[in-house]
Design a protein around this motif. Sequence first.
Motif, mmCIF file in Angstrom:
data_model
loop_
_atom_site.group_PDB
_atom_site.id
_atom_site.type_symbol
_atom_site.label_atom_id
_atom_site.label_comp_id
_atom_site.label_asym_id
_atom_site.label_seq_id
_atom_site.Cartn_x
_atom_site.Cartn_y
_atom_site.Cartn_z
ATOM 1 N N ASP A 190 0.746 -1.135 0.098
ATOM 2 C CA ASP A 190 0.001 -0.007 -0.165
ATOM 3 C C ASP A 190 0.936 1.192 0.165
ATOM 4 O OD1 ASP A 190 -2.407 -1.493 0.074
ATOM 5 O OD2 ASP A 190 -2.434 -1.440 2.187
ATOM 6 N N ILE A 191 2.184 1.083 0.671
ATOM 7 C CA ILE A 191 2.966 2.342 0.824
ATOM 8 C C ILE A 191 3.816 2.150 -0.512
ATOM 9 C CG2 ILE A 191 4.864 3.159 1.911
ATOM 10 C CD1 ILE A 191 3.688 1.960 4.449
ATOM 11 N N ASN A 192 4.199 1.169 -1.057
ATOM 12 C CA ASN A 192 5.276 1.152 -1.972
ATOM 13 C C ASN A 192 4.430 1.525 -3.661
ATOM 14 O OD1 ASN A 192 7.484 0.812 -3.527
ATOM 15 N ND2 ASN A 192 7.619 -1.383 -3.242
ATOM 16 N N ASN A 193 3.366 1.033 -3.471
ATOM 17 C CA ASN A 193 2.704 1.143 -4.927
ATOM 18 C C ASN A 193 3.290 0.991 -6.342
ATOM 19 O OD1 ASN A 193 0.339 2.095 -3.944
ATOM 20 N ND2 ASN A 193 0.870 4.035 -3.547
ATOM 21 N N GLY A 194 4.090 -0.193 -6.193
ATOM 22 C CA GLY A 194 4.699 -0.769 -7.319
ATOM 23 C C GLY A 194 6.272 0.198 -7.607
ATOM 24 N N GLU A 195 6.555 1.280 -6.858
ATOM 25 C CA GLU A 195 7.847 1.969 -7.246
ATOM 26 C C GLU A 195 8.901 1.165 -6.579
ATOM 27 O OE1 GLU A 195 6.703 5.764 -5.307
ATOM 28 O OE2 GLU A 195 5.117 6.312 -6.738
ATOM 29 N N ASN A 196 9.992 1.832 -6.874
ATOM 30 C CA ASN A 196 11.193 1.146 -6.443
ATOM 31 C C ASN A 196 11.271 1.277 -5.218
ATOM 32 O OD1 ASN A 196 13.955 1.402 -5.491
ATOM 33 N ND2 ASN A 196 14.487 1.294 -7.569
ATOM 34 N N GLN A 197 11.770 0.332 -4.225
ATOM 35 C CA GLN A 197 11.536 0.332 -2.793
ATOM 36 C C GLN A 197 12.679 1.501 -2.176
ATOM 37 O OE1 GLN A 197 13.261 -3.221 -1.115
ATOM 38 N NE2 GLN A 197 15.506 -2.776 -2.064
ATOM 39 N N TRP A 198 13.424 2.101 -2.863
ATOM 40 C CA TRP A 198 14.225 3.208 -2.354
ATOM 41 C C TRP A 198 13.424 4.374 -2.653
ATOM 42 C CZ3 TRP A 198 18.024 6.758 -1.096
ATOM 43 C CH2 TRP A 198 18.981 6.212 -0.389
ATOM 44 N N ASP A 199 12.491 4.426 -3.247
ATOM 45 C CA ASP A 199 11.618 5.869 -3.295
ATOM 46 C C ASP A 199 11.044 6.188 -2.036
ATOM 47 O OD1 ASP A 199 12.297 6.150 -5.962
ATOM 48 O OD2 ASP A 199 10.778 5.015 -6.773
ATOM 49 N N ASN A 200 10.805 5.230 -1.159
ATOM 50 C CA ASN A 200 9.966 5.449 0.091
ATOM 51 C C ASN A 200 10.908 5.845 1.160
ATOM 52 O OD1 ASN A 200 7.448 5.568 -0.846
ATOM 53 N ND2 ASN A 200 7.662 3.222 -1.235
ATOM 54 N N VAL A 201 12.239 5.777 1.125
ATOM 55 C CA VAL A 201 13.086 5.985 1.963
ATOM 56 C C VAL A 201 13.338 7.434 2.396
ATOM 57 C CG1 VAL A 201 15.515 5.657 2.902
ATOM 58 C CG2 VAL A 201 14.575 3.942 1.343
ATOM 59 N N PHE A 202 13.351 7.775 3.632
ATOM 60 C CA PHE A 202 13.627 9.196 4.337
ATOM 61 C C PHE A 202 14.457 9.932 3.555
ATOM 62 C CE2 PHE A 202 13.011 12.174 7.456
ATOM 63 C CZ PHE A 202 14.316 12.706 7.802
ATOM 64 N N ALA A 203 15.690 9.472 2.953
ATOM 65 C CA ALA A 203 16.849 10.471 2.269
ATOM 66 C C ALA A 203 16.660 10.231 1.047
ATOM 67 C CB ALA A 203 18.141 10.165 2.782
ATOM 68 N N GLU B 295 29.397 12.676 6.183
ATOM 69 C CA GLU B 295 28.381 12.748 7.063
ATOM 70 C C GLU B 295 27.066 12.517 6.223
ATOM 71 O OE1 GLU B 295 28.009 12.661 10.297
ATOM 72 O OE2 GLU B 295 30.126 12.570 10.522
ATOM 73 N N LEU B 296 26.735 13.143 5.185
ATOM 74 C CA LEU B 296 25.852 13.133 4.324
ATOM 75 C C LEU B 296 25.668 11.479 3.734
ATOM 76 C CD1 LEU B 296 23.235 14.525 2.738
ATOM 77 C CD2 LEU B 296 24.931 14.762 0.908
ATOM 78 N N LYS B 297 26.668 10.961 3.360
ATOM 79 C CA LYS B 297 26.329 9.360 2.882
ATOM 80 C C LYS B 297 26.149 8.656 4.194
ATOM 81 C CE LYS B 297 29.462 9.621 -1.198
ATOM 82 N NZ LYS B 297 30.644 9.114 -1.693
ATOM 83 N N LEU B 298 26.625 9.066 5.292
ATOM 84 C CA LEU B 298 26.158 8.123 6.436
ATOM 85 C C LEU B 298 24.797 8.366 6.776
ATOM 86 C CD1 LEU B 298 26.820 6.354 8.852
ATOM 87 C CD2 LEU B 298 27.698 8.234 10.150
ATOM 88 N N PHE B 299 24.348 9.582 6.492
ATOM 89 C CA PHE B 299 22.881 9.996 6.887
ATOM 90 C C PHE B 299 21.927 9.107 6.122
ATOM 91 C CE2 PHE B 299 19.110 12.684 5.867
ATOM 92 C CZ PHE B 299 18.655 12.814 7.196
ATOM 93 N N ILE B 300 22.324 9.045 4.910
ATOM 94 C CA ILE B 300 21.530 8.389 3.744
ATOM 95 C C ILE B 300 21.451 6.925 4.022
ATOM 96 C CG2 ILE B 300 21.445 7.621 1.438
ATOM 97 C CD1 ILE B 300 22.423 10.494 0.618
ATOM 98 N N ASP B 301 22.693 6.522 4.400
ATOM 99 C CA ASP B 301 22.951 5.110 5.072
ATOM 100 C C ASP B 301 21.940 4.774 6.139
ATOM 101 O OD1 ASP B 301 24.314 4.339 2.595
ATOM 102 O OD2 ASP B 301 26.393 4.257 4.010
ATOM 103 N N THR B 302 21.932 5.567 7.197
ATOM 104 C CA THR B 302 21.188 5.501 8.443
ATOM 105 C C THR B 302 19.920 5.485 7.806
ATOM 106 O OG1 THR B 302 23.097 6.633 9.679
ATOM 107 C CG2 THR B 302 20.562 6.393 10.632
ATOM 108 N N CYS B 303 19.163 6.557 7.400
ATOM 109 C CA CYS B 303 17.887 6.447 6.566
ATOM 110 C C CYS B 303 17.642 5.198 6.119
ATOM 111 C CB CYS B 303 17.661 7.646 6.099
ATOM 112 S SG CYS B 303 17.736 9.256 6.912
ATOM 113 N N LYS B 304 18.217 4.598 5.280
ATOM 114 C CA LYS B 304 18.026 3.573 4.565
ATOM 115 C C LYS B 304 17.874 2.285 5.613
ATOM 116 C CE LYS B 304 20.166 0.666 0.944
ATOM 117 N NZ LYS B 304 21.167 0.315 0.066
ATOM 118 N N TRP B 305 18.635 2.291 6.444
ATOM 119 C CA TRP B 305 18.951 1.200 7.364
ATOM 120 C C TRP B 305 17.342 1.297 8.361
ATOM 121 C CZ3 TRP B 305 19.084 1.404 12.841
ATOM 122 C CH2 TRP B 305 19.326 0.111 13.609
ATOM 123 N N LEU B 306 17.257 2.656 8.845
ATOM 124 C CA LEU B 306 16.033 2.728 9.573
ATOM 125 C C LEU B 306 14.662 2.468 8.555
ATOM 126 C CD1 LEU B 306 16.903 6.113 11.445
ATOM 127 C CD2 LEU B 306 16.577 3.652 12.238
ATOM 128 N N GLY B 307 14.767 2.508 7.469
ATOM 129 C CA GLY B 307 13.598 2.378 6.557
ATOM 130 C C GLY B 307 13.424 0.898 6.381
#
Length: 186
Positions: A4-17, A111-123
């Motif tokens: 319902d959240i993904n709607n067939g989009e790439n899974q990375w499209d719903n990650v915070f960053a 730090e920006l790449k770490l932030f993106i990785d963290t958001c990916k992990w949290l998602g």
Amino acid sequence: MNNDINNGENQWDNVFASYPSAQRLQRYRSTKKIVTFNKVLGVDLDGRDPKATDYCGCGNCQPMNSPVEAFCCAEILQASTSAAENYTKFSYDSCLCENETIKNVVENLTELKLFIDTCKWLGNQEDEEIDLLTKNYRFALYKKLTLLIHGPKQANERLPLPSCLVSFVRSTYPDEDEEYVGFLDY
């Protein structure tokens, strides 16, 4: 992942960053309501020309896509909203972009790449390598700066960043065609 959240989009499209997908942007543009009330300043900017920068008091603002995002850090100092009060923790003489904390957040790619990785992990995303583009860096920085300035926000509590700060992010991680999405209030 919840379909319902993904709607067939790439899974990375719903990650915070992550950067919004082309499908999500098209869906937004087709239902877009014109937002002119700026929640940071607490005023309606309906008559403001976003391409003119006569509102700029710091000298660093650039033309924007819509009136709601065409405002300056100098204007924030005159506002009395709770969102404007969040900016008082950052001292600056002429522009918010000169603040050392803000500069470090924008310019520190590690730090920006770490932030993106963290958001990916949290998602709870699968651990896969992706090629990050400057648009991903910009989108992540807008999220990170909003988090730094205002604290955690829900999706329906989106707040625009001042033009000078958006311009700083864009000049640090530019789009080669200079095509930018702008603030989306969805």
